[in-house]
Design a protein around this motif. Structure first.
Motif, short mmCIF file in Angstrom:
data_model
loop_
_atom_site.label_atom_id
_atom_site.label_comp_id
_atom_site.label_asym_id
_atom_site.label_seq_id
_atom_site.Cartn_x
_atom_site.Cartn_y
_atom_site.Cartn_z
N SER A 365 0.72 -1.04 -0.17
CA SER A 365 -0.01 -0.03 0.00
C SER A 365 0.94 1.23 0.02
O SER A 365 1.98 1.19 0.82
CB SER A 365 -1.03 0.19 1.12
OG SER A 365 -1.67 -1.12 1.30
N GLU A 373 -3.90 4.47 3.30
CA GLU A 373 -3.46 3.91 2.14
C GLU A 373 -4.18 4.83 1.01
O GLU A 373 -5.32 5.28 1.15
CB GLU A 373 -4.34 2.47 1.88
CG GLU A 373 -4.08 1.93 0.62
CD GLU A 373 -4.72 0.42 0.36
OE1 GLU A 373 -3.97 -0.52 0.62
OE2 GLU A 373 -5.86 0.21 0.02
N ARG A 376 -1.76 1.44 -4.63
CA ARG A 376 -1.16 0.04 -4.31
C ARG A 376 -0.19 -0.03 -5.52
O ARG A 376 -0.21 0.58 -6.44
CB ARG A 376 -2.13 -0.97 -4.24
CG ARG A 376 -3.21 -1.13 -3.07
CD ARG A 376 -4.13 -2.06 -3.22
NE ARG A 376 -5.12 -1.73 -2.28
CZ ARG A 376 -6.55 -2.05 -2.39
NH1 ARG A 376 -6.84 -2.67 -3.30
NH2 ARG A 376 -7.31 -2.02 -1.53
N ARG A 404 0.59 -5.00 2.35
CA ARG A 404 -1.05 -5.28 2.54
C ARG A 404 -1.12 -6.86 2.12
O ARG A 404 -2.04 -7.33 2.76
CB ARG A 404 -1.59 -4.66 1.36
CG ARG A 404 -3.21 -4.77 1.17
CD ARG A 404 -3.78 -4.38 2.37
NE ARG A 404 -5.20 -5.07 2.41
CZ ARG A 404 -6.29 -4.34 2.12
NH1 ARG A 404 -6.15 -2.98 1.41
NH2 ARG A 404 -7.59 -4.84 1.96
#
Length: 773
Positions: A365, A373, A376, A404
């Motif tokens: 993340s 977050e 990604r 993550r």
């Protein structure tokens, strides 16, 4: 003295930087970016980082990587302008090159209030000290790349190009700032190799003398500093000249040049930098170093205990590490470069036990300063700690990344090193080991191994007894030879050691010669060549018979390795707390909690400053609290000092999967006096015990069925179960977790269908260790 410019030194390091994927141009471009954002009135931050692998005598493999570990940490975590970090490596790190770099980059540039970091990774040694600051009349030194031993040594003496500890004191004293951090990842005793580690020390002793140039250089600095020889002697015997000095080992101990996954580094430097990547706010030296010490001792030699000392009559130990207050989110990685939709990553925050779980397909993340977050990236490849990733969302260089979902290979192996003591039996041992499924047999000193198969020789036996006599893990080690005061009186030692426990198979227990296996027997060692308990057979046993005997243990050790790749105490988003108590009391012996899952303002205190010792016969209780707003499913494993694995929860084998459920807000007690008929008693064998707690949002169905089958075979309806096919059960457990991660609808899973995806929002995997004594 020839003046060497900063840009020249960075050019000298060019080949190393290119190997690691970062060009000089990128460093200077990054420097321009940092120069624009740094406030003009903030103190300047200067660093000199030295690492030497290419010694003609006893080369090392991890010292240049240490430089890069520190460089990336200082840039991204502590806000150093890359152009203010000078790296000096290998052939440039001659005695003259090191001294010139210290003068030009640090002494001439640092002003009052500035921050200075000096790091040295390489060989240490000891040479004759006519002032006899220590009882052995030896002064610790730092070996430059041109610091070869004289011809005829050890039968004949002579002078060496070493930089003396006395010289380092004078250089530090010449700095105009007190905010000085000196990190020394070398040692001054031992030498050669120990198991799969190389000792960062070159042979020394009273036959070796400093060069005339070294003594003349000291006299020049005494004159510049207006310091008499008597005052110089008095001050250095009191303590360090400026700031704080951190050493990777005590004076009589060994420091490891160690393999990690697919790269080498100093054990201490890697754990130091990895620990600092994971911190959310500034920690003082006195808080951080004991925690780093514990990890170093656990993964390196039992006798490698880092130490620290501050300038006398200061409170520097209470200052933040590197004298820099920083508020940055904890991170596993940082984006160092972006080209199109591809990003280059530095994965400096990865725990060494979980590196194998960060294979292509892992998701990280992109987070803001509050750890929220914002996007990604997906890992495409990884070489050591340098990764390449696909951007799934927009990002900028310098963005921090948090785990993550990791991607754990389904075919993880246990790597067994073949010790030279096997001699003519080496090929037979290799064939027998590789006939066992998921076991690799490998040569030493080339890559990471998890254990070593070998013969207990008389030399090894004496080495083990010597380690124990000197003070092993969990014991109070003897102090370094006393340092003398100005009038020759003995005063406190140079450094104050932080004694920390660890997870060596020996466990730091007191060993007598009668307790050691017989010389000539086959068995298993740790990577540091320490005994694995209950692994040695009887004299006369063949290699094939020994490996057949060890097969169940190897399968248990493989299972332990597999399950440890799930450990995510620092990265899990679930809110789980586990603690071990003395039976019948609320007194906590040790605990572990999910750092990112719990509220920063309501985190429990970690009351485990070192591995706690429990005597045989003690009764304990494990408590696990689900602080989530939804139910969790729990499994608890115990790995004893021999590597054997037992499941202590679930423990009702006639029930269904609901027996593993822990309700939201509930605290589970194992054993529960109201319903369980067993107790958890501390029993033989002595050594380190590890408790693994796995809490999942989804049921652990496959693992439960496998465990019920085991219980049925032994006609057991309740109570803990020992795993006789541990790898199969652990595989089922990971399959359950993988199914939960892939089936949660979040779309945050590994793109590799053959790997197990472990989502930090779906699993908490905690570890607690204690020592049976």
């Amino acid at each position: 003295m020839h003046k060497i410019k900063r840009r020249q030194f960075l050019q000298f390091a060019g080949s190393t930087l290119a190997t690691l994927g970062l060009s000089q141009l990128e460093i200077f471009q990054a420097g321009d970016r940092y120069a624009k954002v740094l406030a003009q009135d903030t103190p300047r931050k200067l660093a000199l980082l030295i690492g030497i692998n290419t010694y003609k005598q006893a080369p090392l493999q991890g010292c240049v990587n240490d430089v890069y570990l520190q460089q990336q940490l200082l840039i991204h975590r502590f806000g150093f302008n890359p152009q203010d970090i000078l790296t000096v490596t290998d052939e440039q790190a001659t005695r003259q090159g090191m001294l010139t770099a210290f003068e030009e980059h640090l002494i001439k540039q640092a002003k009052p209030g500035d921050v200075v970091v000096y790091h040295f990774s390489g060989h240490g040694s000891r040479i004759s000290d006519p002032d006899c600051d220590f009882d052995d009349c030896l002064n610790s030194t730092f070996v430059p790349v041109d610091g070869s031993l004289p011809t005829g040594f050890p039968n004949q003496g002579g002078s060496v190009q070493d930089i003396m500890g006395h010289t380092l004191f004078l250089l530090m004293d010449a700095l105009q700032t007190e905010n000085v951090s000196v990190i020394l990842d070398s040692c001054h005793s031992g030498g050669g190799t120990r198991g799969n580690f190389t000792v960062r020390s070159r042979n020394g002793g009273s036959l070796l003398q400093p060069t005339e140039a070294e003594l003349a250089y000291q006299q020049q600095w005494l004159q510049k500093l207006n310091l008499s020889p008597e005052e110089f002697k008095r001050r250095r015997r009191q303590g360090v000249a400026k700031g704080v000095v951190i050493a990777s080992a005590q004076r009589e101990q060994e420091a490891a040049d160690a393999p990690f996954s697919d790269f080498f580094a100093g054990a201490f430097t890697y754990f130091l930098t990895q620990y600092l990547w994971q911190q959310t706010s500034s920690q003082s030296f006195s808080t951080a170093i004991p925690n780093i010490s514990r990890s170093t001792t656990k993964q390196s030699f039992t006798g490698q205990i880092p130490q620290i000392e501050a300038k006398p009559d200061t409170n520097h130990l209470q200052s933040p590490v590197y004298f820099i207050s920083q508020q940055t989110p904890p991170a596993e990685a940082v984006i160092t470069k972006i080209e199109g939709n591809q990003a280059q990553l530095w994965l400096g925050g990865l725990n060494p036990e979980s590196i194998a779980g960060f294979e292509p397909g892992s998701i990280l993340s992109i987070v803001d300063p509050q750890s929220q977050e914002k996007g990604r990236v997906q890992l495409v490849s990884r070489e050591g700690l340098v990764g390449k990733a696909k951007l799934l969302d927009r990002a900028q260089p310098g963005a921090f990344l948090q785990e993550r979902a990791r991607s754990i290979p389904s075919n993880l192996t246990l790597k067994i090193g073949l010790d030279p003591s096997l001699g003519n039996n080496t090929n037979q041992a290799r064939q027998a080991l590789q006939a066992i499924q998921r076991i690799e047999a490998l040569p030493l000193q080339q890559q990471e191994v998890h254990y070593i198969f070998g013969v207990l020789t008389d030399h090894y036996r004496q080495q083990l007894l010597s380690i124990n006599k000197a003070g092993g893990r969990g014991q109070n080690p003897p102090l370094t030879p006393p340092r003398r005061g100005a009038e020759g009186k003995r005063i406190r030692p140079l450094f104050v050691p932080f004694v920390a426990g660890g997870a060596s198979p020996v466990g730091g227990l007191s060993i007598s010669s009668s307790q050691l296996p017989e010389v000539g027997t086959f068995g298993l060692f740790s990577p540091a060549l320490e005994l694995v308990p209950d692994s040695f057979g009887s004299k006369g046993e063949t290699v094939s018979d020994a490996i057949t005997r060890l097969s169940p243990k190897l399968r248990s050790l493989l299972a332990a390795r597999i399950v440890k790749t799930t450990l995510n105490t620092n990265s899990s988003r679930l809110n789980v707390l586990a603690s071990i108590h003395r039976e019948g009391t609320e007194k906590i012996i040790a605990n572990s909690f999910t750092v990112r899952g719990s509220s920063p303002t309501n985190q429990p205190a970690n009351i485990t400053p070192s591995t706690q010792q429990l005597p045989l016969g003690s009764a304990v209780q494990l408590q696990v609290t689900n602080n989530e707003t939804s139910n969790l499913y729990l499994s608890v494993l115990v790995i004893d000092p021999t590597g054997e694995i037992a499941v202590i929860f679930p423990n009702q084998w006639a029930a269904g999967e609901e027996v593993t459920l822990v309700k939201a807000g509930q605290t589970l007690k194992i054993p529960d006096p109201s319903q369980d008929s067993f107790r958890l008693l501390i029993q033989e064998p002595k050594g380190i015990v590890e408790v693994l707690v796995l809490a999942s949002r989804t049921p652990l169905r496959q693992a439960m069925l496998a465990l019920q089958a085991l219980a049925a075979e032994s006609k057991q309806r309740s109570g803990p179960v020992t795993l006789n096919q541990p790898a199969e059960v652990i595989d089922n457990l990971l399959n359950d977790i993988n199914n939960g991660s892939r089936g949660n609808g979040s779309n945050v899973v590994s793109s590799n269908p053959t790997n197990r995806s472990i989502d930090t929002t779906q699993l908490a995997a905690l570890s607690i260790t204690f020592e049976v004594v």
